[in-house]
Design a protein around this motif. Structure first.
Motif, mmCIF file in Angstrom:
data_model
loop_
_atom_site.group_PDB
_atom_site.id
_atom_site.type_symbol
_atom_site.label_atom_id
_atom_site.label_comp_id
_atom_site.label_asym_id
_atom_site.label_seq_id
_atom_site.Cartn_x
_atom_site.Cartn_y
_atom_site.Cartn_z
ATOM 1 N N UNK A 198 0.845 -1.206 0.000
ATOM 2 C CA UNK A 198 0.000 0.000 0.000
ATOM 3 C C UNK A 198 0.873 1.245 0.000
ATOM 4 N N UNK A 199 1.669 1.440 -1.063
ATOM 5 C CA UNK A 199 2.582 2.595 -1.082
ATOM 6 C C UNK A 199 1.859 3.938 -1.106
ATOM 7 N N UNK A 200 0.625 3.961 -1.574
ATOM 8 C CA UNK A 200 -0.098 5.235 -1.696
ATOM 9 C C UNK A 200 -0.357 5.879 -0.333
ATOM 10 N N UNK A 201 -0.335 5.069 0.725
ATOM 11 C CA UNK A 201 -0.626 5.626 2.058
ATOM 12 C C UNK A 201 0.644 5.801 2.901
ATOM 13 N N UNK A 202 1.794 5.802 2.256
ATOM 14 C CA UNK A 202 3.049 5.835 3.024
ATOM 15 C C UNK A 202 3.182 7.075 3.887
ATOM 16 N N UNK A 203 2.571 8.184 3.460
ATOM 17 C CA UNK A 203 2.712 9.412 4.251
ATOM 18 C C UNK A 203 1.632 9.559 5.314
ATOM 19 N N UNK A 204 0.767 8.531 5.445
ATOM 20 C CA UNK A 204 -0.231 8.571 6.521
ATOM 21 C C UNK A 204 0.372 8.141 7.847
ATOM 22 N N UNK A 205 1.460 7.355 7.770
ATOM 23 C CA UNK A 205 2.032 6.860 9.027
ATOM 24 C C UNK A 205 3.551 6.914 8.976
ATOM 25 N N UNK A 206 4.142 7.409 10.036
ATOM 26 C CA UNK A 206 5.602 7.402 10.162
ATOM 27 C C UNK A 206 6.035 6.261 11.065
ATOM 28 N N UNK A 207 5.173 5.941 12.021
ATOM 29 C CA UNK A 207 5.369 4.752 12.843
ATOM 30 C C UNK A 207 3.997 4.123 13.031
ATOM 31 N N UNK A 208 3.979 2.827 13.265
ATOM 32 C CA UNK A 208 2.714 2.171 13.571
ATOM 33 C C UNK A 208 2.948 1.104 14.629
ATOM 34 N N UNK A 209 1.925 0.917 15.443
ATOM 35 C CA UNK A 209 1.953 -0.115 16.477
ATOM 36 C C UNK A 209 0.703 -0.960 16.300
ATOM 37 N N UNK A 210 0.876 -2.097 15.639
ATOM 38 C CA UNK A 210 -0.263 -2.986 15.418
ATOM 39 C C UNK A 210 -0.191 -4.215 16.314
ATOM 40 N N UNK A 211 0.676 -4.158 17.323
ATOM 41 C CA UNK A 211 0.775 -5.275 18.263
ATOM 42 C C UNK A 211 1.946 -6.161 17.939
ATOM 43 N N UNK A 212 1.775 -7.473 18.048
ATOM 44 C CA UNK A 212 2.917 -8.381 17.920
ATOM 45 C C UNK A 212 3.296 -8.687 16.480
ATOM 46 N N UNK A 213 4.553 -9.065 16.318
ATOM 47 C CA UNK A 213 5.019 -9.634 15.057
ATOM 48 C C UNK A 213 5.679 -10.971 15.399
ATOM 49 N N UNK A 214 5.254 -12.016 14.721
ATOM 50 C CA UNK A 214 5.780 -13.352 14.982
ATOM 51 C C UNK A 214 6.695 -13.784 13.842
ATOM 52 N N UNK A 215 7.853 -14.310 14.194
ATOM 53 C CA UNK A 215 8.720 -14.960 13.221
ATOM 54 C C UNK A 215 8.565 -16.465 13.406
ATOM 55 N N UNK A 216 9.179 -17.248 12.527
ATOM 56 C CA UNK A 216 9.099 -18.702 12.666
ATOM 57 C C UNK A 216 9.720 -19.101 14.000
ATOM 58 N N UNK A 217 8.936 -19.797 14.839
ATOM 59 C CA UNK A 217 9.346 -20.012 16.224
ATOM 60 C C UNK A 217 10.693 -20.713 16.343
ATOM 61 N N UNK A 218 10.911 -21.757 15.588
ATOM 62 C CA UNK A 218 12.135 -22.530 15.717
ATOM 63 C C UNK A 218 13.301 -21.981 14.923
ATOM 64 N N UNK A 219 13.041 -21.076 14.011
ATOM 65 C CA UNK A 219 14.105 -20.490 13.193
ATOM 66 C C UNK A 219 13.698 -19.051 12.868
ATOM 67 N N UNK A 220 13.905 -18.154 13.836
ATOM 68 C CA UNK A 220 13.354 -16.791 13.707
ATOM 69 C C UNK A 220 14.153 -15.881 12.794
ATOM 70 N N UNK A 221 14.257 -16.252 11.535
ATOM 71 C CA UNK A 221 14.899 -15.385 10.553
ATOM 72 C C UNK A 221 13.988 -14.206 10.228
#
Length: 620
Positions: free
Chosen positions: A507-530
């Motif tokens: 959604x590049x068209x809305x890039x200037x609507x937010x400079x930072x965002x907090x949407x809660x957690x971000x999960x990586x692969x539990x056993x290999x968190x690349x």
């Protein structure tokens, strides 16, 4: 977009006073300490009671998140809103709910893969499983799934959340060498753990039933890319009809333990019933599983109190309710989820007030991280209420690949250090005023490239409207920033809106609507968190367009190399470069009635929102 600026500022100001006051005290209004809160929920109950057949349970969905997508491979903009992912269609491998392994071998559709010495050939033998119509799950189904995924990406790189151009499934072909055996041929060797995490995302779809380009049409040869693209187009078009989710015959052909009985397109609530042909782990004793959507954490709590919810999570703002919930017949268990980190995601392409130029400076990001009082946030009754753990890396808690700095914060809470960093780089710091660049240029004591004289550090932070700790921690951060003369304008948004609109990759068209965002957690692969796809320059889930050549190289090594130790180096480098601002990780508080039982690990997996109701049963 219209903002009710005056009203929002007024409410925010009142909230600031309350949160900051509580943050200083670290106590509830009743004066109770939060330090020992975790003792109330640290032990997971044992499996007890006599299993009974039948019954319906009701599961609370994450408040504010309404499922609206059914096709197993969602585009990045729909990631997180897929109905019952993993319960109707299984991945080739079942993701692990714990941090010490990548997948759960017992719950997977296939035996563990056999990898050739050069790591360019991977042979997978399927277990004996069947579709809901009685047909065996075959190697052709796996090939079909890979071909459909490649067709989706050929139309748009944004059609899969986990895609990085040039990586899986690019350069990967699948061959059905027997009915139950498929061989993946790879142009480039992958790290075995990383490849396994990708195969866990390969949702197996029914080739004979779905290989059509129109309703009632003839079965097509999906190995022809043109046909695969036509099939993909048809299936995704069908998945736009939310009213038909539960009635479309396509979506009734499943391999998982459940099929969709009903879906409410207005709320996102849905009901599952057992797939009678399911022959995987679990006894599937329950008659029905209802997933109910909520708009607020308080509504979830009220349903617990009313006794109408069987399973769900509890917002940490309600930790004081744990004792009462236990008295009402609920179990409560909690811990930080594996490979989870919570952060303020930074948008490096937001150009408002030269934010992109300013945030590109590592010292600015370090200064902002110095403003986050993780120990204070954890203990604060106004934010986490004691139900959280400090975290300063993308690896999350108890990772087998910890950062080299261990538990020590690279940039601990230190407002004085934050101010000095800015002053040392040419900023005139005005506490509670407006901090501005007074010495532009690229020397060490100047603001940095392309930052004009007089530039101010001010930006917009989009904050999810749930759970409650998200708004509270954002307000606390804004308060600290203000003390340093940094202006942060908070706008509150729903999770669904943020998922669909706040990501430069889709959604590049809305890039200037937010400079930072907090949407809660971000999960990586539990056993290999690349952090592949998340923090590499071309990653499809690189929401804020972060780019660091050294990080790109490390991610390449952890993705394609054979040395697993590189992953710790990758995690260390990323975390020290602060592409996001790290918050404490809240403990996921899982609540379930004591009349519901099953293997303890099936409830532990709920820390990662991995549902296994086929293993649960009612006891009375």
């Amino acid at each position: 977009m219209t903002h009710l600026r005056g009203q929002r500022t007024g409410r925010l100001g009142a909230a600031l006073v309350a949160v900051v006051a509580l943050l200083v005290s670290g106590c509830s209004s009743e004066g109770a300490s939060t330090k020992d809160v975790a003792k109330k929920y640290k032990d997971i109950p044992a499996e007890t009671g006599k299993p009974q057949d039948g019954g319906t349970i009701t599961v609370a969905l994450t408040p504010g998140l309404s499922p609206n997508y059914i096709y197993p491979y969602p585009p990045a903009s729909a990631n997180g809103t897929v109905i019952a992912r993993g319960l109707m269609w299984r991945g080739l491998y079942r993701t692990s709910g714990t941090g010490d392994q990548v997948v759960n071998p017992e719950q997977s559709l296939a035996e563990m893969p056999e990898v050739s010495e050069d790591r360019k050939s991977v042979t997978v033998r399927l277990k004996d499983h069947r579709w809901s119509n009685g047909r065996a799950v075959t190697a052709d189904d796996v090939v079909f799934s890979l071909d459909l995924l490649k067709a989706a990406l050929d139309k748009s790189p944004g059609n899969w959340s986990f895609y990085t151009p040039g990586q899986f499934p690019d350069g990967v072909t699948a061959e059905a060498s027997a009915d139950d055996t498929v061989t993946f041929h790879l142009e480039t060797a992958y790290n075995e753990s990383y490849l396994l995490s990708m195969l866990a995302l390969l949702y197996v779809m029914p080739s004979q039933e779905w290989a059509i380009a129109e309703t009632g049409g003839q079965q097509l040869d999906f190995t022809d890319p043109k046909n695969a693209k036509a099939i993909y187009t048809y299936l995704t078009k069908q998945s736009e009809d939310q009213a038909g989710f539960a009635t479309n015959p396509l979506w009734q052909v499943v391999s998982g333990p459940y099929r969709l009985k009903s879906f409410d397109s207005t709320t996102g609530s849905f009901s599952l019933v057992p797939n009678e042909e399911y022959d995987g782990p679990g006894d599937s004793r329950l008659d029905q599983v209802d997933f109910k959507a909520f708009t607020s954490a308080s509504a979830v709590l009220n349903q617990y109190k009313a006794g109408t919810l069987t399973v769900g999570t509890l917002d940490s703002s309600y930790v004081t309710e744990i004792d009462a919930l236990k008295k009402d017949g609920y179990h409560v268990y909690g811990a930080p989820a594996p490979a989870r980190f919570d952060s303020l995601t930074i948008n490096f392409e937001n150009t408002v007030d030269d934010f992109d130029k300013i945030i590109a400076q590592p010292y600015v990001r370090q200064a902002l991280q110095h403003l986050i009082d993780q120990p204070g946030y954890v203990e604060s009754r106004g934010i986490y209420n004691g139900a959280a753990s400090e975290n300063y890396s993308t690896a999350g808690a108890d990772s087998p690949y910890p950062p080299e700095f261990g538990d020590k914060a690279p940039y601990p809470y230190d407002p004085e250090a934050a101010g000095k960093l800015l002053a040392d780089h040419g900023w005139k710091v005005e506490p509670n005023g407006t901090t501005a660049c007074e010495n532009p240029g690229t020397a060490e004591d100047q603001c940095g490239a392309d930052i004009p004289q007089g530039a101010k550090i001010r930006f917009t932070l989009a904050s999810a409207n749930t759970p409650a700790y998200v708004g509270a921690r954002d307000v606390a951060f804004v308060s600290e920033a203000k003390k340093l003369g940094i202006e942060v304008n908070v706008v509150t948004k729903s999770l669904n809106y943020m998922y669909s609109n706040y990501g430069n990759s889709f959604a590049p068209a809305t890039k200037n609507e937010w400079a930072m965002q907090d949407y809660g957690p971000l999960y990586l692969a539990a056993g290999y968190p690349s952090s592949n796809t998340v923090f590499n320059t071309t990653g499809s889930f690189n929401l804020g367009s972060y780019s660091n050549k050294e990080v790109d190289e490390l991610i390449d090594e952890s993705t394609f190399g054979a040395d697993p130790a590189v992953l710790s180096k990758e995690i260390t480098t990323i975390s020290e470069d602060v592409p996001v601002l790290f918050f404490p990780t809240p403990h996921t508080l899982v609540v379930w009635k004591d009349t519901l039982s099953g293997p303890p690990e099936s409830f532990q997996a709920l820390l990662s929102f991995l549902y296994s109701p086929e293993q649960w049963y009612l006891t009375k």
